[in-house]
Write a protein that holds these residues in place. Structure first.
Motif, PDB file in Angstrom:
ATOM      1  N   GLU A  91       9.354 -19.544 -11.842  1.00  0.00           N
ATOM      2  CA  GLU A  91       8.468 -19.664 -10.694  1.00  0.00           C
ATOM      3  C   GLU A  91       7.623 -20.942 -10.772  1.00  0.00           C
ATOM      4  O   GLU A  91       7.267 -21.526  -9.742  1.00  0.00           O
ATOM      5  CB  GLU A  91       7.564 -18.422 -10.575  1.00  0.00           C
ATOM      6  N   LEU A  92       7.338 -21.430 -12.001  1.00  0.00           N
ATOM      7  CA  LEU A  92       6.591 -22.678 -12.149  1.00  0.00           C
ATOM      8  C   LEU A  92       7.494 -23.897 -11.991  1.00  0.00           C
ATOM      9  O   LEU A  92       7.081 -24.912 -11.430  1.00  0.00           O
ATOM     10  CB  LEU A  92       5.892 -22.728 -13.507  1.00  0.00           C
ATOM     11  N   PRO A 140      13.620 -17.810  -9.773  1.00  0.00           N
ATOM     12  CA  PRO A 140      12.231 -17.998  -9.352  1.00  0.00           C
ATOM     13  C   PRO A 140      11.738 -16.958  -8.352  1.00  0.00           C
ATOM     14  O   PRO A 140      10.538 -16.895  -8.077  1.00  0.00           O
ATOM     15  CB  PRO A 140      12.231 -19.389  -8.722  1.00  0.00           C
ATOM     16  N   LEU A 141      12.644 -16.151  -7.822  1.00  0.00           N
ATOM     17  CA  LEU A 141      12.256 -15.182  -6.799  1.00  0.00           C
ATOM     18  C   LEU A 141      11.991 -13.794  -7.369  1.00  0.00           C
ATOM     19  O   LEU A 141      11.657 -12.868  -6.622  1.00  0.00           O
ATOM     20  CB  LEU A 141      13.346 -15.092  -5.723  1.00  0.00           C
ATOM     21  N   ILE A 142      12.115 -13.635  -8.680  1.00  0.00           N
ATOM     22  CA  ILE A 142      11.830 -12.343  -9.292  1.00  0.00           C
ATOM     23  C   ILE A 142      10.347 -12.015  -9.134  1.00  0.00           C
ATOM     24  O   ILE A 142       9.492 -12.888  -9.248  1.00  0.00           O
ATOM     25  CB  ILE A 142      12.234 -12.353 -10.782  1.00  0.00           C
ATOM     26  N   GLY A 143      10.067 -10.758  -8.848  1.00  0.00           N
ATOM     27  CA  GLY A 143       8.692 -10.332  -8.625  1.00  0.00           C
ATOM     28  C   GLY A 143       8.458 -10.077  -7.147  1.00  0.00           C
ATOM     29  O   GLY A 143       9.395 -10.085  -6.342  1.00  0.00           O
ATOM     30  N   PRO A 144       7.212  -9.859  -6.752  1.00  0.00           N
ATOM     31  CA  PRO A 144       6.914  -9.610  -5.340  1.00  0.00           C
ATOM     32  C   PRO A 144       7.398 -10.769  -4.478  1.00  0.00           C
ATOM     33  O   PRO A 144       7.208 -11.937  -4.833  1.00  0.00           O
ATOM     34  CB  PRO A 144       5.385  -9.501  -5.311  1.00  0.00           C
ATOM     35  N   ASN A 145       8.030 -10.454  -3.356  1.00  0.00           N
ATOM     36  CA  ASN A 145       8.518 -11.519  -2.472  1.00  0.00           C
ATOM     37  C   ASN A 145       7.369 -12.095  -1.648  1.00  0.00           C
ATOM     38  O   ASN A 145       6.522 -11.360  -1.132  1.00  0.00           O
ATOM     39  CB  ASN A 145       9.592 -10.983  -1.528  1.00  0.00           C
ATOM     40  N   ILE A 218      17.216 -22.686  -5.467  1.00  0.00           N
ATOM     41  CA  ILE A 218      17.030 -21.304  -5.005  1.00  0.00           C
ATOM     42  C   ILE A 218      15.735 -21.201  -4.206  1.00  0.00           C
ATOM     43  O   ILE A 218      15.692 -20.618  -3.115  1.00  0.00           O
ATOM     44  CB  ILE A 218      17.034 -20.330  -6.189  1.00  0.00           C
ATOM     45  N   ALA A 219      14.656 -21.768  -4.736  1.00  0.00           N
ATOM     46  CA  ALA A 219      13.366 -21.722  -4.038  1.00  0.00           C
ATOM     47  C   ALA A 219      13.422 -22.481  -2.719  1.00  0.00           C
ATOM     48  O   ALA A 219      12.840 -22.052  -1.713  1.00  0.00           O
ATOM     49  CB  ALA A 219      12.265 -22.296  -4.930  1.00  0.00           C
ATOM     50  N   ALA A 220      14.124 -23.610  -2.706  1.00  0.00           N
ATOM     51  CA  ALA A 220      14.244 -24.400  -1.477  1.00  0.00           C
ATOM     52  C   ALA A 220      14.981 -23.626  -0.392  1.00  0.00           C
ATOM     53  O   ALA A 220      14.548 -23.578   0.765  1.00  0.00           O
ATOM     54  CB  ALA A 220      14.959 -25.718  -1.772  1.00  0.00           C
TER      55      ALA A 220
END
Length: 272
Positions: A91-92, A140-145, A218-220
């Protein structure tokens, strides 16, 4: 503080320091930050000054954000990226991409130095990334969306834009050279891969391997940014040649091909 608030705080800090609203984001891999020398009307901000930004710790990654114009196109350039092997979570490593989105970016050019798995490649080749395989074991998308940034289950069937790949291929052809196109496999690092791992990756359909890029892309795609990816084949992967691998070889190769790389990027960015 929630990451959504951190993104907005970082974006507000950057926006307050420039009148340019970037449309294209540029993330430069090892040794490729030289592109920053071609940005005009540039404002440069150290990563250390941007709220919630990590720091680059790897040779060849300057650790600066530049906002200005490249070939008349408003851009934001990362001179150096973050890697999970530096101790940062996915995520960072992907955080700057979301900050780019928050300041107006809708196109992303991501580059990297990669090891060649496809034995038809040679060090110094440039490869358009057509797809990737994520072997980092992290996302990076693991956790709350973050619903305001994108859907819970984003589509990755076109992680790397066909339209933009075609533009890049045509641009390279006009400059007198051709671009390979292949699959990039992202690994965690920092150790280079073993010959057995490279044989496995080749069987899986990979053409090049590196320690970055996948989390950023993935984040993009999660937040609707269109992506073009280019790998500089900086060395042949483990076991292909009878020689050890080193970061020095990576830096030497990127230095050797920088004129071709710079010519391609300067020409393709206005077209994206």
């Amino acid at each position: 503080m929630l990451q959504s608030e951190q993104i907005k705080e970082a974006a507000a800090y950057i926006a307050a320091r420039t009148t340019v609203q970037p449309e294209v984001g540029l993330i430069m891999g090892s040794g490729l930050g030289i592109l920053g020398d071609y940005i005009t009307d540039a404002v440069t901000i150290d990563y250390a000054d941007i709220p919630h930004f990590p720091l680059s710790t790897v040779e060849g990654h300057a650790g600066e954000l530049m906002i200005g114009k490249l070939a008349s196109r408003p851009v934001v350039l990362m001179r150096g990226r973050f890697h999970m092997y530096e101790g940062y979570g996915p995520e960072l490593t992907a955080f700057p991409v979301r900050v780019m989105k928050a300041i107006g970016v809708n196109k992303l050019l991501v580059t990297n130095a990669a090891g060649g798995i496809n034995t038809s490649y040679e060090p110094g080749d440039l490869m358009l990334i057509s797809d990737h395989i994520n072997l980092t074991g992290r996302n990076p998308l693991i956790g709350p969306n973050l619903e305001e940034w994108g859907p819970r289950f984003p589509d990755m069937s076109e992680g790397y834009s066909r339209r933009m790949r075609q533009l890049a291929a045509e641009t390279a052809e006009a400059q007198g050279f051709s671009l390979s196109e292949g699959v990039y496999v992202g690994v965690l690092g920092p150790s280079y891969e073993t010959p057995a791992e490279i044989r496995m990756m080749r069987t899986m359909g990979a053409d090049a391997v590196g320690m970055s890029t996948v989390a950023e892309v993935i984040a993009a795609r999660h937040c609707g940014i269109e992506v073009l990816g280019i790998s500089c084949i900086s060395n042949m992967a483990s076991g292909i040649l009878d020689q050890p691998l080193s970061h020095e070889e990576v830096m030497e190769t990127t230095e050797r091909v920088k004129s071709r790389f710079l010519g391609l990027v300067n020409a393709v960015v206005p077209l994206l």
